[in-house]
Scaffold this active site. Structure first.
Site, short mmCIF file in Angstrom:
data_model
loop_
_atom_site.label_atom_id
_atom_site.label_comp_id
_atom_site.label_asym_id
_atom_site.label_seq_id
_atom_site.Cartn_x
_atom_site.Cartn_y
_atom_site.Cartn_z
N ARG A 176 -3.60 5.95 9.94
CA ARG A 176 -2.78 4.70 10.82
C ARG A 176 -4.18 3.88 11.43
NH1 ARG A 176 2.42 5.29 11.97
NH2 ARG A 176 2.35 3.98 13.58
N HIS A 219 -6.78 -21.73 -18.99
CA HIS A 219 -6.70 -22.84 -17.97
C HIS A 219 -7.64 -22.76 -17.05
CE1 HIS A 219 -3.12 -24.03 -20.40
NE2 HIS A 219 -2.68 -22.76 -20.51
N LYS A 278 -3.00 2.19 7.10
CA LYS A 278 -1.64 2.32 6.14
C LYS A 278 -0.59 1.52 6.32
CE LYS A 278 0.61 4.67 3.44
NZ LYS A 278 0.13 4.57 2.02
N GLU A 335 -0.84 -5.02 -9.44
CA GLU A 335 -0.94 -3.96 -8.62
C GLU A 335 -2.24 -3.09 -9.17
OE1 GLU A 335 -0.07 -2.54 -6.25
OE2 GLU A 335 -0.59 -0.42 -6.20
N CYS A 384 -2.09 1.84 15.03
CA CYS A 384 -2.83 3.01 15.62
C CYS A 384 -1.95 4.45 15.63
CB CYS A 384 -3.19 2.77 17.17
SG CYS A 384 -4.08 1.25 17.18
N LYS A 415 -5.21 -2.27 -6.30
CA LYS A 415 -5.67 -0.77 -6.05
C LYS A 415 -6.98 -0.70 -6.27
CE LYS A 415 -3.29 0.82 -4.99
NZ LYS A 415 -1.92 0.56 -4.25
N GLU A 451 -9.09 -2.67 -3.26
CA GLU A 451 -8.91 -1.98 -1.78
C GLU A 451 -9.77 -0.87 -1.70
OE1 GLU A 451 -4.17 -0.25 -2.11
OE2 GLU A 451 -4.95 -0.63 -0.04
N TRP A 511 -6.81 1.53 15.38
CA TRP A 511 -7.34 0.32 14.25
C TRP A 511 -7.19 -0.87 15.18
CZ3 TRP A 511 -4.75 -3.88 12.05
CH2 TRP A 511 -5.40 -4.37 10.77
N ASN A 526 0.32 2.04 20.66
CA ASN A 526 0.15 1.82 19.29
C ASN A 526 1.07 0.35 19.31
OD1 ASN A 526 0.28 1.39 16.64
ND2 ASN A 526 2.30 2.55 16.36
N GLY A 527 0.59 -0.80 18.83
CA GLY A 527 1.35 -1.99 18.70
C GLY A 527 0.50 -2.98 19.27
O1 M6R Z 1 4.49 0.04 4.20
P1 M6R Z 1 4.55 -1.10 3.28
O2 M6R Z 1 4.88 -0.64 2.11
O3 M6R Z 1 5.50 -2.20 3.87
O4 M6R Z 1 3.12 -1.76 3.33
C1 M6R Z 1 2.96 -2.82 2.51
C2 M6R Z 1 1.41 -3.10 2.16
O5 M6R Z 1 0.84 -3.15 3.26
C3 M6R Z 1 0.79 -1.78 1.55
O6 M6R Z 1 1.68 -1.63 0.19
C4 M6R Z 1 -0.66 -2.15 1.02
O7 M6R Z 1 -0.83 -3.08 0.16
C5 M6R Z 1 -1.35 -0.78 0.28
N1 M6R Z 1 -2.32 -0.42 1.02
C6 M6R Z 1 -1.74 -0.96 -0.90
O8 M6R Z 1 -2.11 0.11 -1.34
#
Ligand code: M6R
Length: 608
Positions: free
Chosen positions: A27, A504, A603, A481, A2, A485, A488, A75, A99-100
């Site tokens: 966040r 396979h 994030k 990756e 958050c 991307k 998500e 969140w 937050n937490g």
């Molecule tokens: O802040 P971080 O790099 O540790 O975060 C890791 C993942 O949560 C982050 O890379 C996530 O997979 C991204 N949203 C991908 O775009």
């Protein structure tokens, strides 16, 4: 995760809180709320939904007017997103934002119920903290806060107001990040620097167990034992523009365009006389020369950067590298030896699982190295060595420029380890480093060259139910990756697969029209990858191939060819990333999705 904010000063507090929260919406964005002292009384406004829903609600019902208060963007972890579960939460005399996560909230709730303190309105762990604080409050806020901090377990940052302490905001940090901004005659609290950068660049970083008291435009600090603290005032090296969209429709596309500069800023200060120099990060050839094994541990995109790192370090330095997902690594009792190096990659530096790896490694004798973007973040502070990436603030949930700079650090490290191990000489290293220095220009050229094609090709992807990304070697690491991307932000299912492994099992998924995106930048493996492209084409796939300008590929096997500028094959992942980012971005835009704030995501994931 958050976002929390707070303000004490002459401006309209509600306006400042809302403005600051817009910079923290990355966040969490399923509900928002504020609490402001209005004529000595705490007024709360909160709402399920985006910050804009809260603003709409306040426009209809009236907004709190005052000069001190706290705010929150959520969140959800405990309790679904709803008006009642939105922060702030209150006891009789205490209102707070959090937050937490509070791990022992159930026991505390039970304790409070047994002590006849039974007014719980929400399903959140946060409300339990507000009630506990109220329970212990006998007129001395710091004493009550300290008592509560001794009793609650978990990770948290809190912004607190007490009904009988008007115009004063209290802030507390335990694990979750928190800063206090110092302006002229005004003070701010925020989970992250972009929230306050419009007002001031000067800030204090709260450490574990510290409490801040904001009053009369100034701040005082004390520790968990109530001792007063002097803290160092830091200055952010970002300007307001870096936390704004700067004319782009979304942060993601702005951040894609910022990649050439981000890479330059990350690598240039670490190159001296044509060779890598990581000594300012505490890394010397002497420290690297006796390393046995390397573990790279991270989550999501950062882990994918580690995959590229593995291929490059193993290829050049001939050191064994294991890449692991942090949430797996921390529970699998890994065999870590004294001369091993554990590299933790994280944009935020606050990811719970990645952070846990640091504690796990302590006591094994292995060294820890953090590759982190956010300065002063937990992972950066707890590791033995840190290489900061200089991407600037990354706001879009989908990571782009942070990944790119993580890759650039993987290359620098690979070169340095190879030199330390005597696997390459200085001359070879100079050649490699010179090629790395060219990368920002090539990325820039790639963006300009493929942006329109990617926009067009994305229109062919929006109706797909599922697609595959395939590649071999570094191209496979990269397709992981690309696939993440796309899924998500477009919400289209996709999977990445080692091209040679398709037959396979997974090739049975291929049917008429299924998009298959093949990354084919590794010339040594090109022939093999082309065979795999033909295999899927023969089964009806719509093939999209990302390759360099000169690659010889039978055009009949390809529906759409995205040719990118060429550079040394080992460095191609940094260039080939660009079309994958753009394909994902435009697919999401064309589907009308919220590109920067995809559903169900935040994030950084500061809870397990
Ligand atoms: O802040 P971080 O790099 O540790 O975060 C890791 C993942 O949560 C982050 O890379 C996530 O997979 C991204 N949203 C991908 O775009």
């Amino acid at each position: 995760m958050c976002g929390i904010v707070g303000y004490v000063g002459p401006r309209d507090c509600t306006d400042v809180l809302v403005e600051a929260l817009t910079k923290l919406e990355y966040r969490g964005y399923d509900s928002a709320g504020i609490a402001v002292f209005e004529n000595g009384k705490i007024e709360v406004a909160k709402s399920k939904g985006r910050l804009s829903d809260l603003v709409g609600k306040m426009e209809k019902e009236g907004k709190p007017k005052g000069h001190a208060g706290i705010g929150h963007t959520r969140w959800a972890t405990h309790g679904e997103p709803s008006d009642v579960n939105s922060h702030p939460h209150s006891g009789r005399r205490v209102t707070l934002v959090h937050n937490g996560i509070i791990e022992n909230y159930k026991e505390i709730k039970q304790f409070l119920i047994e002590n006849e303190h039974t007014e719980f309105l929400s399903d959140t762990d946060t409300e339990v903290v507000a009630q506990l604080l109220d329970f212990y409050y006998t007129g001395n806020p710091i004493r009550a806060i300290r008592r509560v901090m001794h009793e609650i377990r978990g990770s948290y940052a809190l912004g607190i107001v007490f009904a009988d302490r008007p115009e004063t905001v209290y802030a507390v940090r335990c694990e979750s990040p928190l800063i206090v901004g110092q302006g002229k005659g005004e003070v701010f609290v925020a989970s992250d620097v972009p929230a306050i950068i419009k007002y001031t660049k000067d800030y204090y970083l709260l450490e574990y167990g510290e409490i801040a008291v904001l009053k009369n435009g100034a701040v005082n600090f004390c520790d968990l034992h109530g001792r007063m603290l002097e803290k160092e005032l830091k200055t952010a090296d970002w300007d307001e523009d870096s936390a704004e969209k700067g004319g782009y429709p979304h942060f993601m596309i702005k951040e894609i365009h910022e990649q050439p500069t981000a890479v330059k800023t990350t690598i240039m200060p670490r190159i001296e006389n044509g060779l890598p120099n990581l000594s300012e990060c505490g890394i010397t050839r002497e420290t690297l020369k006796d390393i046995n094994n390397i573990f790279i541990v991270a989550c999501g995109t950062a882990m994918h950067a580690g995959m590229v790192g593995k291929y490059v370090i193993e290829k050049l330095a001939r050191v064994s590298v294991t890449v692991d997902i942090a949430s797996e690594f921390r529970y699998r009792d890994p065999l870590i030896g004294e001369n091993d190096l554990v590299i933790i990659i994280s944009q935020s530096g606050e990811t719970a699982d990645s952070k846990a790896v640091l504690s796990l490694v302590k006591g094994t004798g292995a060294k820890t190295l953090a590759v982190v973007n956010v300065k002063g973040s937990s992972i950066a502070r707890e590791a033995d060595m840190v290489i900061y990436t200089h991407a600037g603030p990354e706001i879009a949930v989908a990571s782009t420029k942070a990944y790119m700079v993580q890759l650039s650090v993987m290359y620098l490290l690979a070169f340095e380890i190879s030199l330390a191990k005597g696997k390459i000489d200085e001359e070879k290293c100079r050649q490699l480093t010179a090629q790395l220095e060219q990368v920002p220009e090539v990325i820039d050229a790639a963006i300009n060259k493929v942006v329109d094609e990617c926009q067009y090709i994305s229109t062919k992807l929006i109706t797909a139910d599922s697609l595959l990304y395939i590649g071999r070697g570094l191209d496979y690491a990269l397709s992981m990756e690309g696939s993440l991307k796309l899924k998500e932000i477009s919400y289209i299912h996709s999977e990445s697969y080692a091209a040679g492994e398709l037959k396979h099992g997974t090739i049975s998924l291929v049917e008429e029209g299924m998009p298959v995106i093949a990354v084919a930048t590794q010339n040594t493996l090109l022939e093999k990858t082309v065979s795999n492209i033909k295999e899927v084409k023969a089964r009806g796939a719509m093939t999209i191939v990302i390759c360099d300008e000169k690659a010889e590929i039978d055009e009949e096997a390809v529906d759409y060819m995205i040719r990118i500028p060429q550079i040394n094959e080992t460095l191609m992942p940094m260039v080939a990333t660009v079309p994958m980012q753009l394909l994902a971005y435009y697919t999401s835009v064309n589907k009308g999705n919220d590109v920067d704030k995809p559903r169900n995501l935040a994030k950084s994931v500061t809870v397990e």
